[in-house]
Design a protein around this motif. Sequence first.
Motif, mmCIF file in Angstrom:
data_model
loop_
_atom_site.group_PDB
_atom_site.id
_atom_site.type_symbol
_atom_site.label_atom_id
_atom_site.label_comp_id
_atom_site.label_asym_id
_atom_site.label_seq_id
_atom_site.Cartn_x
_atom_site.Cartn_y
_atom_site.Cartn_z
ATOM 1 N N SER A 79 41.580 40.848 48.041
ATOM 2 C CA SER A 79 41.228 42.169 47.524
ATOM 3 C C SER A 79 41.670 43.217 48.534
ATOM 4 O O SER A 79 41.886 42.913 49.709
ATOM 5 C CB SER A 79 39.722 42.289 47.297
ATOM 6 N N ALA A 131 44.632 42.157 39.214
ATOM 7 C CA ALA A 131 43.732 41.078 38.779
ATOM 8 C C ALA A 131 44.239 39.717 39.249
ATOM 9 O O ALA A 131 43.455 38.855 39.641
ATOM 10 C CB ALA A 131 43.559 41.096 37.266
ATOM 11 N N GLU A 132 45.551 39.529 39.247
ATOM 12 C CA GLU A 132 46.134 38.267 39.726
ATOM 13 C C GLU A 132 45.929 38.117 41.224
ATOM 14 O O GLU A 132 45.646 37.019 41.719
ATOM 15 C CB GLU A 132 47.618 38.193 39.368
ATOM 16 N N PRO A 171 37.226 36.951 48.809
ATOM 17 C CA PRO A 171 36.259 37.319 47.758
ATOM 18 C C PRO A 171 34.870 37.710 48.265
ATOM 19 O O PRO A 171 34.129 38.389 47.571
ATOM 20 C CB PRO A 171 36.195 36.062 46.887
ATOM 21 N N GLU A 218 43.464 39.321 42.959
ATOM 22 C CA GLU A 218 42.061 38.936 43.142
ATOM 23 C C GLU A 218 41.840 37.481 42.743
ATOM 24 O O GLU A 218 41.077 36.767 43.403
ATOM 25 C CB GLU A 218 41.153 39.860 42.340
ATOM 26 N N HIS A 219 42.506 37.034 41.676
ATOM 27 C CA HIS A 219 42.392 35.643 41.241
ATOM 28 C C HIS A 219 42.878 34.695 42.344
ATOM 29 O O HIS A 219 42.336 33.601 42.512
ATOM 30 C CB HIS A 219 43.183 35.429 39.950
ATOM 31 N N ARG A 220 43.879 35.132 43.099
ATOM 32 C CA ARG A 220 44.412 34.325 44.200
ATOM 33 C C ARG A 220 43.554 34.431 45.462
ATOM 34 O O ARG A 220 43.844 33.794 46.465
ATOM 35 C CB ARG A 220 45.834 34.746 44.532
#
Length: 139
Positions: A58, A50-51, A119, A53-55
């Motif tokens: 993917s 999840a981190e 993203p 993807e937050h950055r």
Amino acid sequence: MSAPGLQHRTELRVRYSETDQMGTFYNSRVLEWFEVARTECLRAAGLPYAEMEHRGASLPLIEAGLKFQGRARYDDRLQIDTRVTLAGRASVRFEHTITQADNGAAVASGFTLHAITDPTGRPIRPPAWLSALFSSSAQ
């Protein structure tokens, strides 16, 4: 696993729902076990998925290969050794070996190859923080 790159060992037990009438694991479960190992490898390295993807990165799956080598029955303890390496300009490869934790007997091995994307799903070169993570020594 002695080659350079990020490495991790995950342990799990075969659940009853993962077995078939013959008393061994369903073959499709190996890919699920690879996913568990991949997720735990990243988490142990300090980067939960999840981190990542937050950055803005993917890892969609683009290829997988499996070799079935033995049995695993309900409640067997399995050990999954994972090694991660960058595999080209915009991809990463996770190699997995699954063995019986109690006796080292081979169960399955294989790999998953993942694109590194932004993203929007466009392939990108790994950001420096991701390259550093995948190039790190054994965890």
